[in-house]
Structures are given as C-alpha cells and as structure tokens.
Design a protein around this motif. Structure first.
Motif, short mmCIF file in Angstrom:
data_model
loop_
_atom_site.label_atom_id
_atom_site.label_comp_id
_atom_site.label_asym_id
_atom_site.label_seq_id
_atom_site.Cartn_x
_atom_site.Cartn_y
_atom_site.Cartn_z
N TRP A 94 -1.70 -1.40 0.72
CA TRP A 94 -0.93 -0.89 -0.41
C TRP A 94 -1.55 -1.44 -1.68
CZ3 TRP A 94 2.64 2.76 -0.34
CH2 TRP A 94 3.38 2.99 0.81
N THR A 111 4.38 -0.19 6.65
CA THR A 111 4.61 1.01 5.85
C THR A 111 5.69 0.80 4.80
OG1 THR A 111 3.93 2.39 7.69
CG2 THR A 111 5.21 3.46 5.97
N GLY A 139 5.22 -1.47 0.91
CA GLY A 139 4.84 -0.91 -0.39
C GLY A 139 6.04 -0.42 -1.16
N ARG A 178 -1.34 4.00 -0.86
CA ARG A 178 -1.69 3.50 0.47
C ARG A 178 -3.14 3.91 0.69
NH1 ARG A 178 0.42 -0.04 4.30
NH2 ARG A 178 0.78 0.96 6.29
#
Length: 101
Positions: free
Chosen positions: A89, A53, A56, A75
C-alpha cells in the motif's frame, strides 16, 4: 499497537514522522516512508505499508481522522525478474505534516 523505538522515530524524515508514528500507534505497521521532494525517494510525502488488504483502508481512515493531507491511496506490485513482488500500500500526501509533529 506497534511500538517504534525512539532511535527509529528520530531517524524518520521530519515531514512524515508524525504520520508514521500515528499509523504504528494505531497498529498499522509501516515498511518505509519519505517526506518527498528533490533528492528523496518519492516526489511527494509517502508511507508504504506491507499489511493485509484492509490495512490500507485502515491507514486511510486513521490519516483522515487526524487531518493528514492524504492525496492518494494505491495498492502496488513491483516487477522483479519478470515476477510480481508485493503487494504494498502506498499512502501519498499532498504536503508534509511537520506541523503535527
């Protein structure tokens, strides 16, 4: 740092090469890239990441620090056989970055 071998670097589209090298040098692993335009996989220059997570956001920060013309950060998940696949991403740029190469 994620090292790319010289053969891989040479095979990258010239208009996105420096972005891919810079992200990998920053320890952000890229999955695919394209300088965009007619006959290419993406309309605009794009780099795809498969990381966590935070990757990106890290990629976005690296690109901003280096002056790369980031247009969007997304995303995404693909749907294959009615099942989500991903996430990825996508970092999209407003223009190629050959000038930095």
């Amino acid at each position: 740092m994620v090292s790319l071998d010289p053969k891989t670097v040479k095979a990258l589209d010239p208009g996105i090469r420096q972005v891919v090298v810079s992200l990998n040098d920053a320890g952000i692993q890229t999955a695919e890239s394209c300088e965009g335009g007619e006959g290419h996989a993406y309309e605009k220059p794009t780099v795809v990441l498969t990381g966590a997570t935070a990757d990106g956001w890290r990629a976005f920060a690296v690109c901003l620090d280096l002056g790369f013309p980031v247009q969007s950060l997304a995303r995404t998940w693909d749907i294959e056989n009615d099942e989500p696949r991903g996430p990825w991403w996508h970092v999209t740029f407003s223009s190629t970055v050959e000038m930095f190469a």
